[in-house]
Design a protein around this motif. Structure first.
Motif, PDB file in Angstrom:
ATOM      1  N   LYS A   1      26.397  55.046  35.598  1.00 46.37           N
ATOM      2  CA  LYS A   1      26.393  55.341  34.159  1.00 46.37           C
ATOM      3  C   LYS A   1      25.089  54.884  33.507  1.00 46.37           C
ATOM      4  CE  LYS A   1      31.338  55.398  33.303  1.00 46.37           C
ATOM      5  NZ  LYS A   1      32.444  54.811  32.546  1.00 46.37           N
ATOM      6  N   THR A   2      24.633  53.701  33.903  1.00 49.98           N
ATOM      7  CA  THR A   2      23.368  53.197  33.355  1.00 49.98           C
ATOM      8  C   THR A   2      22.218  54.092  33.798  1.00 49.98           C
ATOM      9  OG1 THR A   2      24.228  50.945  33.342  1.00 49.98           O
ATOM     10  CG2 THR A   2      21.839  51.190  33.227  1.00 49.98           C
ATOM     11  N   VAL A   3      22.236  54.497  35.063  1.00 49.36           N
ATOM     12  CA  VAL A   3      21.195  55.393  35.563  1.00 49.36           C
ATOM     13  C   VAL A   3      21.253  56.726  34.811  1.00 49.36           C
ATOM     14  CG1 VAL A   3      20.443  56.743  37.561  1.00 49.36           C
ATOM     15  CG2 VAL A   3      20.978  54.313  37.826  1.00 49.36           C
ATOM     16  N   ASP A   4      22.458  57.243  34.580  1.00 47.00           N
ATOM     17  CA  ASP A   4      22.587  58.492  33.811  1.00 47.00           C
ATOM     18  C   ASP A   4      21.891  58.361  32.459  1.00 47.00           C
ATOM     19  OD1 ASP A   4      24.099  59.655  35.829  1.00 47.00           O
ATOM     20  OD2 ASP A   4      26.038  59.329  34.817  1.00 47.00           O
ATOM     21  N   ARG A   5      22.097  57.224  31.809  1.00 39.46           N
ATOM     22  CA  ARG A   5      21.480  57.005  30.500  1.00 39.46           C
ATOM     23  C   ARG A   5      19.960  56.920  30.622  1.00 39.46           C
ATOM     24  NH1 ARG A   5      21.449  58.499  25.640  1.00 39.46           N
ATOM     25  NH2 ARG A   5      20.790  56.940  24.163  1.00 39.46           N
ATOM     26  N   LEU A   6      19.462  56.198  31.647  1.00 41.35           N
ATOM     27  CA  LEU A   6      18.011  56.104  31.853  1.00 41.35           C
ATOM     28  C   LEU A   6      17.404  57.476  32.125  1.00 41.35           C
ATOM     29  CD1 LEU A   6      17.700  52.844  34.004  1.00 41.35           C
ATOM     30  CD2 LEU A   6      17.071  53.155  31.594  1.00 41.35           C
ATOM     31  N   VAL A   7      18.116  58.297  32.898  1.00 38.98           N
ATOM     32  CA  VAL A   7      17.639  59.653  33.185  1.00 38.98           C
ATOM     33  C   VAL A   7      17.620  60.473  31.896  1.00 38.98           C
ATOM     34  CG1 VAL A   7      18.215  61.815  34.378  1.00 38.98           C
ATOM     35  CG2 VAL A   7      18.305  59.632  35.619  1.00 38.98           C
ATOM     36  N   ALA A   8      18.694  60.391  31.105  1.00 40.53           N
ATOM     37  CA  ALA A   8      18.770  61.145  29.848  1.00 40.53           C
ATOM     38  C   ALA A   8      17.658  60.739  28.880  1.00 40.53           C
ATOM     39  CB  ALA A   8      20.141  60.937  29.200  1.00 40.53           C
ATOM     40  N   LEU A   9      17.278  59.478  28.910  1.00 46.01           N
ATOM     41  CA  LEU A   9      16.223  58.985  28.021  1.00 46.01           C
ATOM     42  C   LEU A   9      14.816  59.214  28.579  1.00 46.01           C
ATOM     43  CD1 LEU A   9      17.868  55.619  26.909  1.00 46.01           C
ATOM     44  CD2 LEU A   9      17.534  57.675  25.499  1.00 46.01           C
ATOM     45  N   GLY A  10      14.734  59.663  29.837  1.00 44.50           N
ATOM     46  CA  GLY A  10      13.432  59.935  30.437  1.00 44.50           C
ATOM     47  C   GLY A  10      12.778  58.750  31.119  1.00 44.50           C
ATOM     48  N   TYR A  11      13.530  57.660  31.335  1.00 44.24           N
ATOM     49  CA  TYR A  11      12.965  56.475  31.976  1.00 44.24           C
ATOM     50  C   TYR A  11      13.085  56.508  33.501  1.00 44.24           C
ATOM     51  CZ  TYR A  11      12.606  54.438  27.360  1.00 44.24           C
ATOM     52  OH  TYR A  11      12.266  54.206  26.060  1.00 44.24           O
ATOM     53  N   ALA A  12      13.999  57.325  33.999  1.00 39.79           N
ATOM     54  CA  ALA A  12      14.223  57.395  35.448  1.00 39.79           C
ATOM     55  C   ALA A  12      14.536  58.835  35.828  1.00 39.79           C
ATOM     56  CB  ALA A  12      15.372  56.473  35.852  1.00 39.79           C
ATOM     57  N   GLU A  13      14.450  59.079  37.119  1.00 40.54           N
ATOM     58  CA  GLU A  13      14.806  60.391  37.656  1.00 40.54           C
ATOM     59  C   GLU A  13      15.497  60.193  38.993  1.00 40.54           C
ATOM     60  OE1 GLU A  13      11.046  62.363  38.102  1.00 40.54           O
ATOM     61  OE2 GLU A  13      10.424  61.063  39.756  1.00 40.54           O
ATOM     62  N   ARG A  14      16.306  61.162  39.358  1.00 41.74           N
ATOM     63  CA  ARG A  14      16.941  61.156  40.680  1.00 41.74           C
ATOM     64  C   ARG A  14      16.138  62.081  41.578  1.00 41.74           C
ATOM     65  NH1 ARG A  14      21.616  60.728  37.385  1.00 41.74           N
ATOM     66  NH2 ARG A  14      22.884  58.931  37.968  1.00 41.74           N
ATOM     67  N   ALA A  15      15.956  61.646  42.821  1.00 43.08           N
ATOM     68  CA  ALA A  15      15.181  62.434  43.778  1.00 43.08           C
ATOM     69  C   ALA A  15      15.788  62.254  45.161  1.00 43.08           C
ATOM     70  CB  ALA A  15      13.729  61.975  43.776  1.00 43.08           C
ATOM     71  N   ASP A  16      15.514  63.216  46.045  1.00 47.60           N
ATOM     72  CA  ASP A  16      15.976  63.084  47.423  1.00 47.60           C
ATOM     73  C   ASP A  16      15.227  61.939  48.087  1.00 47.60           C
ATOM     74  OD1 ASP A  16      17.702  65.275  47.242  1.00 47.60           O
ATOM     75  OD2 ASP A  16      16.108  66.694  47.774  1.00 47.60           O
TER      76      ASP A  16
END
Length: 191
Positions: free
Chosen positions: A106-121
């Motif tokens: 959930k925290t990662v989802d928020r960071l991704v939504a805010l542009g601070y993180a991304e998910r990658a293979d």
């Protein structure tokens, strides 16, 4: 010390019981061979340490908001530290933060939504996803480090370099190295 929350003392139970010892108990304690009773109640130390921490973090986030990071919250900083320079899986982030994989997600989802993180293979394992910091996330961390340096400099101007250095040395003497962990949010939340 005035520990007020909503016009009530934070330690109102402790405060209410203060001074209720009988005179003979005070005399017996004063004459004991152990170290003299402290002139300050023990509960003030953790409150002062937390208030100092909270003051620094609140000032940090006010400045980060001014510098273009208005949505960043303290928990995000811990999470970005848990992601690290090389990235991490949600399970690793959860372990580092002391929370479940789902809570970390959930925290990662928020960071991704805010542009601070991304998910990658994960290049080492196609079945696994890595969370990595974006340039925006790295900028927030770099700005945080600079602001912390400025805040420390303010404390140094207010207290003097010797006192701030002594405070840091004293805390290093009583805080074990393993206490430097990122799981504060999980610990405070009881997770």
């Amino acid at each position: 010390m005035d520990n007020m929350v909503d016009d009530k003392k934070v330690n109102q139970v402790v405060e209410k019981g203060k001074g209720s010892t009988r005179p003979e108990q005070r005399t017996a304690r004063a004459g004991a061979s152990a170290a003299p009773a402290p002139d300050r109640p023990g509960y003030e130390l953790p409150l002062l340490l937390f208030a100092g921490f909270r003051t620094l973090i609140d000032r940090l986030h006010a400045e980060l908001a001014r510098q273009g990071h208005p949505d960043l919250r303290p928990a995000h900083g811990f999470a970005m530290q848990a992601v690290g320079a090389g990235g991490a899986s949600a399970s690793e982030i959860g372990r580092r933060l002391g929370v479940t994989k789902q809570a970390a997600g959930k925290t990662v989802d928020r960071l991704v939504a805010l542009g601070y993180a991304e998910r990658a293979d994960d290049p080492a394992d196609a079945r696994r996803k890595l969370v990595r910091l974006t340039p925006h996330g790295l900028d927030a961390l770099a700005r945080s480090a600079a602001v912390f340096d400025e805040l420390r400099a303010e404390w140094t101007r207010a207290l003097g370099p010797d006192r701030v250095g002594a405070l840091e040395d004293d805390l290093r003497a009583v805080v074990p190295p393993e206490a430097f962990r990122l799981d504060a949010a999980g610990w405070l939340g009881g997770a």
